[in-house]
Motif scaffolding. Structure first.
Motif, PDB file in Angstrom:
ATOM      1  N   VAL A  31      15.125  -7.946  88.982  1.00  0.00           N
ATOM      2  CA  VAL A  31      15.852  -9.168  88.598  1.00  0.00           C
ATOM      3  C   VAL A  31      17.093  -9.345  89.485  1.00  0.00           C
ATOM      4  N   LYS A  32      17.721  -8.232  89.821  1.00  0.00           N
ATOM      5  CA  LYS A  32      18.897  -8.312  90.707  1.00  0.00           C
ATOM      6  C   LYS A  32      18.511  -8.942  92.050  1.00  0.00           C
ATOM      7  N   ALA A  33      17.348  -8.552  92.564  1.00  0.00           N
ATOM      8  CA  ALA A  33      16.874  -9.139  93.833  1.00  0.00           C
ATOM      9  C   ALA A  33      16.688 -10.645  93.667  1.00  0.00           C
ATOM     10  N   GLY A  34      16.182 -11.069  92.506  1.00  0.00           N
ATOM     11  CA  GLY A  34      16.031 -12.506  92.247  1.00  0.00           C
ATOM     12  C   GLY A  34      17.370 -13.224  92.196  1.00  0.00           C
ATOM     13  N   LEU A  35      18.312 -12.601  91.532  1.00  0.00           N
ATOM     14  CA  LEU A  35      19.645 -13.215  91.389  1.00  0.00           C
ATOM     15  C   LEU A  35      20.342 -13.398  92.736  1.00  0.00           C
ATOM     16  N   HIS A  36      19.965 -12.574  93.717  1.00  0.00           N
ATOM     17  CA  HIS A  36      20.611 -12.636  95.029  1.00  0.00           C
ATOM     18  C   HIS A  36      19.880 -13.538  96.015  1.00  0.00           C
ATOM     19  N   ALA A  37      18.906 -14.303  95.528  1.00  0.00           N
ATOM     20  CA  ALA A  37      18.204 -15.251  96.407  1.00  0.00           C
ATOM     21  C   ALA A  37      19.143 -16.405  96.763  1.00  0.00           C
ATOM     22  N   PRO A  80       2.765  -6.193  81.528  1.00  0.00           N
ATOM     23  CA  PRO A  80       3.634  -5.859  80.393  1.00  0.00           C
ATOM     24  C   PRO A  80       5.013  -6.520  80.458  1.00  0.00           C
ATOM     25  N   THR A  81       5.368  -7.037  81.637  1.00  0.00           N
ATOM     26  CA  THR A  81       6.674  -7.694  81.788  1.00  0.00           C
ATOM     27  C   THR A  81       6.474  -9.046  82.465  1.00  0.00           C
ATOM     28  N   LEU A  82       7.075 -10.063  81.864  1.00  0.00           N
ATOM     29  CA  LEU A  82       7.112 -11.388  82.496  1.00  0.00           C
ATOM     30  C   LEU A  82       8.567 -11.747  82.760  1.00  0.00           C
ATOM     31  N   VAL A  83       8.849 -12.167  83.985  1.00  0.00           N
ATOM     32  CA  VAL A  83      10.180 -12.719  84.257  1.00  0.00           C
ATOM     33  C   VAL A  83       9.980 -14.219  84.474  1.00  0.00           C
ATOM     34  N   ALA A  96      12.603 -25.143  94.601  1.00  0.00           N
ATOM     35  CA  ALA A  96      12.819 -24.366  95.837  1.00  0.00           C
ATOM     36  C   ALA A  96      13.652 -23.120  95.534  1.00  0.00           C
ATOM     37  N   ASP A  97      14.716 -23.307  94.768  1.00  0.00           N
ATOM     38  CA  ASP A  97      15.585 -22.168  94.429  1.00  0.00           C
ATOM     39  C   ASP A  97      14.800 -21.111  93.644  1.00  0.00           C
ATOM     40  N   SER A  98      14.033 -21.577  92.679  1.00  0.00           N
ATOM     41  CA  SER A  98      13.278 -20.636  91.838  1.00  0.00           C
ATOM     42  C   SER A  98      12.232 -19.893  92.669  1.00  0.00           C
ATOM     43  N   SER A  99      11.650 -20.592  93.633  1.00  0.00           N
ATOM     44  CA  SER A  99      10.649 -19.955  94.493  1.00  0.00           C
ATOM     45  C   SER A  99      11.277 -18.854  95.344  1.00  0.00           C
ATOM     46  N   CYS A 100      12.477 -19.132  95.857  1.00  0.00           N
ATOM     47  CA  CYS A 100      13.173 -18.085  96.636  1.00  0.00           C
ATOM     48  C   CYS A 100      13.411 -16.856  95.754  1.00  0.00           C
ATOM     49  N   ALA A 101      13.823 -17.107  94.526  1.00  0.00           N
ATOM     50  CA  ALA A 101      14.109 -15.996  93.601  1.00  0.00           C
ATOM     51  C   ALA A 101      12.834 -15.216  93.284  1.00  0.00           C
ATOM     52  N   LEU A 102      11.733 -15.948  93.076  1.00  0.00           N
ATOM     53  CA  LEU A 102      10.470 -15.272  92.753  1.00  0.00           C
ATOM     54  C   LEU A 102      10.014 -14.394  93.914  1.00  0.00           C
ATOM     55  N   GLU A 103      10.091 -14.923  95.135  1.00  0.00           N
ATOM     56  CA  GLU A 103       9.638 -14.112  96.283  1.00  0.00           C
ATOM     57  C   GLU A 103      10.538 -12.883  96.463  1.00  0.00           C
ATOM     58  N   ASN A 104      11.837 -13.070  96.265  1.00  0.00           N
ATOM     59  CA  ASN A 104      12.727 -11.881  96.326  1.00  0.00           C
ATOM     60  C   ASN A 104      12.258 -10.813  95.333  1.00  0.00           C
ATOM     61  N   MET A 105      11.898 -11.264  94.124  1.00  0.00           N
ATOM     62  CA  MET A 105      11.471 -10.294  93.099  1.00  0.00           C
ATOM     63  C   MET A 105      10.130  -9.663  93.470  1.00  0.00           C
ATOM     64  N   ILE A 145      13.062 -26.339  83.219  1.00  0.00           N
ATOM     65  CA  ILE A 145      11.614 -26.208  83.427  1.00  0.00           C
ATOM     66  C   ILE A 145      11.370 -24.788  83.901  1.00  0.00           C
ATOM     67  N   VAL A 146      10.319 -24.176  83.383  1.00  0.00           N
ATOM     68  CA  VAL A 146       9.923 -22.855  83.886  1.00  0.00           C
ATOM     69  C   VAL A 146       9.057 -23.108  85.125  1.00  0.00           C
ATOM     70  N   TRP A 147       9.663 -22.913  86.302  1.00  0.00           N
ATOM     71  CA  TRP A 147       8.944 -23.231  87.542  1.00  0.00           C
ATOM     72  C   TRP A 147       7.916 -22.160  87.896  1.00  0.00           C
TER      73      TRP A 147
END
Ligand SMILES: Cc1cc2nc3c(=O)[nH]c(=O)nc-3n(C[C@H](O)[C@H](O)[C@H](O)COP(=O)(O)O)c2cc1C
Length: 173
Positions: A31-37, A80-83, A96-105, A145-147
């Protein structure tokens, strides 16, 4: 090989997960990696909602099965885990922002040999009453929206290592 490139090249979507929960510290660093996108204008209007309760995961799968006519086996591949990555509907960079975060994760997960897969089904049905009721219970804001969802867990089978690359690249020097 450069370690970042190696991590990018070896990431594959995982579609079969072990029935074993990840360690808290593994989830936290993903999640930290996502937050730093990066995010457009650095707005960071996203929310990362980590869901590990099996009943809630099944409730979500059930409503998706019903609304999108998915078959009985649809269960986020048993992750077992959904983010859930959601974003303000009024942020034009939300997807776009959410996609960057997802790829980081996904990349962080891969570096820990943890499997991941993008789950795309919620984005079109967030305003369905039953879906919104679940999102409310998870404290996802009404204007979000949950992207995309990062399904995460230990891999039940090794990923297919090959991906045929078909994207076009052109150079003008
Ligand atoms: C926007 C987007 C939506 C996706 N949605 C899903 C999905 O709902 N279910 C799924 O199994 N995979 C989904 N994927 C994963 C892609 O199918 C996968 O990335 C692609 O086939 C390439 O394979 P790889 O991830 O193993 O490299 C999605 C990927 C992206 C980028």
């Amino acid at each position: 090989m450069n370690q970042v490139l190696e991590n990018i090249l070896t990431r594959r979507s995982t579609r079969a997960f072990k029935n074993e929960q990840l360690k808290d510290e593994e989830v936290e660093v993903i999640v930290k990696a996502g937050l730093h996108a990066p995010s457009g204008m650095n707005r960071q209007t996203w929310q990362f909602t980590v869901v590990q309760n099996p009943e809630t995961i099944e409730e979500l799968a059930k409503v998706i099965r019903k609304l999108l006519n998915k078959n009985e086996s649809y269960n986020f591949y048993g992750a077992p885990t959904l983010v859930m990555v959601s974003n303000d509907i009024d942020n034009t960079n939300g997807l776009a922002d959410s996609s960057c975060a997802l790829e980081n994760m996904f990349l962080m997960a891969n570096s820990l040999n943890i499997g991941s897969c993008w789950i795309n089904q919620l984005k079109t049905i967030c305003d369905n009453e039953e879906v919104r009721c679940i999102l409310n219970s998870l404290e996802i804001p009404q204007n979000h929206i949950v992207w995309g969802i990062a399904a995460l867990g230990y891999k039940a089978t090794e990923n297919n290592k090959e991906n045929k690359i078909t994207g076009v690249v052109k150079y003008f020097k």
